[in-house]
Design an enzyme around this catalytic site. Structure first.
Site, PDB file in Angstrom:
ATOM      1  N   MET A   1       0.813  -1.205   0.000  1.00 53.62           N
ATOM      2  CA  MET A   1       0.000   0.000   0.000  1.00 53.62           C
ATOM      3  C   MET A   1       0.849   1.258   0.000  1.00 53.62           C
ATOM      4  O   MET A   1       0.389   2.310  -0.373  1.00 53.62           O
ATOM      5  CB  MET A   1      -0.924   0.018   1.215  1.00 53.62           C
ATOM      6  CG  MET A   1      -1.841  -1.191   1.287  1.00 53.62           C
ATOM      7  SD  MET A   1      -2.882  -1.362  -0.148  1.00 53.62           S
ATOM      8  CE  MET A   1      -3.914   0.083   0.005  1.00 53.62           C
ATOM      9  N   CYS A   2       2.076   1.174   0.480  1.00 49.64           N
ATOM     10  CA  CYS A   2       2.996   2.308   0.523  1.00 49.64           C
ATOM     11  C   CYS A   2       4.411   1.752   0.520  1.00 49.64           C
ATOM     12  O   CYS A   2       4.625   0.551   0.635  1.00 49.64           O
ATOM     13  CB  CYS A   2       2.797   3.159   1.786  1.00 49.64           C
ATOM     14  SG  CYS A   2       1.145   3.834   2.020  1.00 49.64           S
ATOM     15  N   ARG A   3       5.373   2.628   0.399  1.00 46.95           N
ATOM     16  CA  ARG A   3       6.778   2.299   0.604  1.00 46.95           C
ATOM     17  C   ARG A   3       7.347   3.370   1.526  1.00 46.95           C
ATOM     18  O   ARG A   3       7.030   4.559   1.379  1.00 46.95           O
ATOM     19  CB  ARG A   3       7.565   2.302  -0.698  1.00 46.95           C
ATOM     20  CG  ARG A   3       7.070   1.354  -1.797  1.00 46.95           C
ATOM     21  CD  ARG A   3       7.501  -0.102  -1.571  1.00 46.95           C
ATOM     22  NE  ARG A   3       6.577  -0.819  -0.697  1.00 46.95           N
ATOM     23  CZ  ARG A   3       6.710  -2.103  -0.350  1.00 46.95           C
ATOM     24  NH1 ARG A   3       7.765  -2.786  -0.779  1.00 46.95           N
ATOM     25  NH2 ARG A   3       5.831  -2.682   0.427  1.00 46.95           N
ATOM     26  N   VAL A  88       6.205   7.145   0.265  1.00 43.27           N
ATOM     27  CA  VAL A  88       5.323   7.388  -0.875  1.00 43.27           C
ATOM     28  C   VAL A  88       4.066   6.566  -0.637  1.00 43.27           C
ATOM     29  O   VAL A  88       4.131   5.446  -0.137  1.00 43.27           O
ATOM     30  CB  VAL A  88       5.988   7.025  -2.220  1.00 43.27           C
ATOM     31  CG1 VAL A  88       7.098   8.015  -2.545  1.00 43.27           C
ATOM     32  CG2 VAL A  88       6.530   5.597  -2.211  1.00 43.27           C
ATOM     33  N   ASN A 115       3.028   1.398   6.728  1.00 38.09           N
ATOM     34  CA  ASN A 115       2.929   0.716   5.441  1.00 38.09           C
ATOM     35  C   ASN A 115       1.995  -0.474   5.630  1.00 38.09           C
ATOM     36  O   ASN A 115       2.335  -1.431   6.321  1.00 38.09           O
ATOM     37  CB  ASN A 115       4.319   0.254   4.988  1.00 38.09           C
ATOM     38  CG  ASN A 115       4.253  -0.663   3.788  1.00 38.09           C
ATOM     39  OD1 ASN A 115       3.339  -0.600   2.988  1.00 38.09           O
ATOM     40  ND2 ASN A 115       5.241  -1.531   3.673  1.00 38.09           N
TER      41      ASN A 115
END
Length: 251
Positions: A1-3, A88, A115
């Site tokens: 879902m994110c980094r 991000v 995350n």
């Protein structure tokens, strides 16, 4: 879902950690190599960093994709820091909060990122919300699962728990209330990094004489990267990394 990524160590330009590496966070926004959930992280980005002698970090956050920000490359080229946390975002759900929902979240010396995603949000965490003071709920930085998880973590830090205890004592009740959640949490105060793996990838890179980087995925193919097992608590400084298994919540 994110980094996301955190670093503590010798002063370096921000871009050396985020932009210049061949698979850095900048590139991970559209071409992550280890992301199992989602493919493009274009719903916002944020960088928090520490200046010498100032324990309160600065933040630069935007609602759009990192590659579309014309100011970032100059900022990343000239700003140097010995500690940062950056992320991000691929939003779990679209919403109006945009920039406010983008990590890093902050309070005092702390920077935080999540995350993953809370399964069944928001209904699944209603029992945990009932135990929070009304002013905490009203003061949430955004109406998303990550902001709520940050409120839980920050409350424990404010009560005097150390960072490792605060993350562990957040992950276990959230995982019990919302089974199947992905809860990779990342926290720094500019001198230490604390993180959890719970359903997503995490790596660390410790280089003597330079420092320690903790990231969702490696930003290059150097042999220094070590993958952290799932269900693990990581505590790092510029000189040490300690891994401790996280216990599953009791039924």
């Amino acid at each position: 879902m994110c980094r996301h990524l955190a670093y503590v160590g010798a002063d370096v330009p921000i871009g050396e950690l985020i932009v210049r590496p061949p698979h850095g966070l900048y590139r991970q926004s559209w071409a992550p190599r280890h992301q199992a959930h989602g493919t493009v992280n274009a719903d916002g980005f944020g960088i928090g960093w520490y200046a010498p002698g100032d324990p309160v970090p600065a933040r630069y956050r935007r609602a759009g994709p990192i590659w579309a920000d014309g100011s970032l490359l100059d900022l990343a080229r000239v700003v140097r820091t010995g500690a940062l946390l950056a992320a991000v975002r691929d939003a779990t759900e679209s919403g109006a909060d945009a920039e406010a929902a983008t990590a890093p979240f902050a309070a005092g010396p702390w920077l935080f990122s999540h995350n993953g995603a809370v399964r069944g949000w928001p209904r699944s965490l209603a029992p945990l919300a009932a135990g929070l003071p009304p002013e905490t709920l009203l003061g949430l930085q955004a109406r998303c699962d990550s902001a709520f998880v940050w409120a839980l973590v920050h409350g424990l830090l404010a009560d005097g728990l150390d960072p490792s205890q605060a993350l562990a004592e957040t992950v276990r009740p959230v995982a019990a209330a919302a089974p199947g959640s992905r809860l990779n949490l990342l926290l720094t105060d500019g001198t230490t990094i604390t993180a959890t793996t719970w359903g997503d990838t995490l790596f660390y890179r410790h280089e003597p004489g330079r420092g320690t980087t903790v990231a969702s995925e490696p930003y290059d193919d150097a042999p220094h990267w070590v993958e952290v097992p799932d269900r693990t608590l990581l505590a790092a400084t510029p000189t040490d990394v300690l891994l401790t298994p996280l216990k599953e919540p009791t039924a």
